[in-house]
Scaffold this motif. Sequence first.
Motif, short mmCIF file in Angstrom:
data_model
loop_
_atom_site.label_atom_id
_atom_site.label_comp_id
_atom_site.label_asym_id
_atom_site.label_seq_id
_atom_site.Cartn_x
_atom_site.Cartn_y
_atom_site.Cartn_z
N LEU A 81 0.82 -1.18 0.00
CA LEU A 81 -0.07 0.01 -0.06
C LEU A 81 0.95 1.25 -0.28
O LEU A 81 0.40 2.16 -0.60
CB LEU A 81 -0.88 -0.10 1.15
N SER A 82 1.94 1.26 0.64
CA SER A 82 2.89 2.36 0.77
C SER A 82 3.62 2.71 -0.62
O SER A 82 4.16 3.61 -0.79
CB SER A 82 3.86 1.98 1.90
N LYS A 83 3.47 1.51 -1.37
CA LYS A 83 4.00 1.73 -2.96
C LYS A 83 3.21 2.39 -3.68
O LYS A 83 3.42 2.73 -4.91
CB LYS A 83 4.70 0.48 -3.35
N ALA A 84 1.87 2.43 -3.29
CA ALA A 84 0.79 2.93 -4.12
C ALA A 84 1.00 4.58 -4.64
O ALA A 84 1.41 5.15 -3.89
CB ALA A 84 -0.65 2.73 -3.71
N GLU A 85 0.61 4.86 -5.91
CA GLU A 85 0.43 6.20 -6.21
C GLU A 85 -0.17 7.08 -5.24
O GLU A 85 -1.44 6.52 -5.08
CB GLU A 85 0.02 6.21 -7.69
N ARG A 86 -0.08 8.30 -4.90
CA ARG A 86 -0.90 8.84 -4.15
C ARG A 86 -0.75 8.60 -2.74
O ARG A 86 -1.20 9.21 -1.82
CB ARG A 86 -2.40 8.94 -4.55
N PHE A 87 0.12 7.69 -2.40
CA PHE A 87 0.27 7.27 -0.80
C PHE A 87 0.65 8.47 -0.10
O PHE A 87 -0.06 8.71 1.16
CB PHE A 87 1.14 6.07 -0.76
N LYS A 88 1.54 9.07 -0.28
CA LYS A 88 1.94 10.56 0.49
C LYS A 88 1.07 11.30 0.45
O LYS A 88 0.85 11.95 1.72
CB LYS A 88 3.45 11.04 -0.22
N VAL A 89 0.51 11.58 -0.40
CA VAL A 89 -0.67 12.77 -0.58
C VAL A 89 -2.01 12.28 0.50
O VAL A 89 -2.27 13.07 1.35
CB VAL A 89 -1.36 12.66 -1.76
N VAL A 90 -2.18 11.16 0.44
CA VAL A 90 -3.25 10.39 1.40
C VAL A 90 -2.74 10.37 3.04
O VAL A 90 -3.52 10.91 3.75
CB VAL A 90 -3.81 8.97 1.14
N LEU A 91 -1.50 10.16 3.12
CA LEU A 91 -1.06 10.08 4.30
C LEU A 91 -1.15 11.57 5.02
O LEU A 91 -1.28 11.53 6.22
CB LEU A 91 0.54 9.44 4.37
N ALA A 92 -0.50 12.30 4.27
CA ALA A 92 -0.49 13.79 4.72
C ALA A 92 -1.96 14.43 5.17
O ALA A 92 -1.96 15.16 5.84
CB ALA A 92 0.01 14.62 3.39
N LEU A 93 -2.89 13.70 4.69
CA LEU A 93 -4.34 13.94 5.02
C LEU A 93 -5.13 13.40 5.88
O LEU A 93 -6.27 13.70 6.28
CB LEU A 93 -4.96 14.30 3.77
N LEU A 94 -4.54 12.47 6.74
CA LEU A 94 -5.13 11.68 7.60
C LEU A 94 -5.58 12.21 8.63
O LEU A 94 -4.79 13.21 9.22
CB LEU A 94 -4.26 10.21 8.14
#
Length: 131
Positions: A81-94
């Motif tokens: 899941l951490s390799k998925a595109e947009r992972f960093k974006v989603v993580l930042a918005l949790l």
Amino acid sequence: AKLRVSEPSNAYDFGQIINAVNANKDKVACADLLTITDPKMLPMLLSNKLEGETFSIFIQSLEYYVVGKDPGLAYQHLFYLSKAERFKVVLALLSKTEKEHVQQLFDLLAENQTHQYSLEDLESLKKVYEL
């Protein structure tokens, strides 16, 4: 009616199942989906469609229904899941609550550790999830 889940063969099928899972907030169906989906395929199946809602239900499904039965599979899913595109974006918005679910999942992985991952693996993955 229980959502029937079959193994998705492509990103479109996967997206359709995810939409149904999210619409029904169906964590059991999501856990079924994650159980039959090869974790290595997750980035490809998610394509560029990873959203906060999907991330959140994945984490909770792994936490409530997968980690107790198969911690190795739960770990693999978190890893890919951490390799998925947009992972960093989603993580930042949790939200704070969503972050707590991620932390709880990591705690359960540590408690149920198997030969499939080491505590060092877990620690380095926690950093990726910014915990």
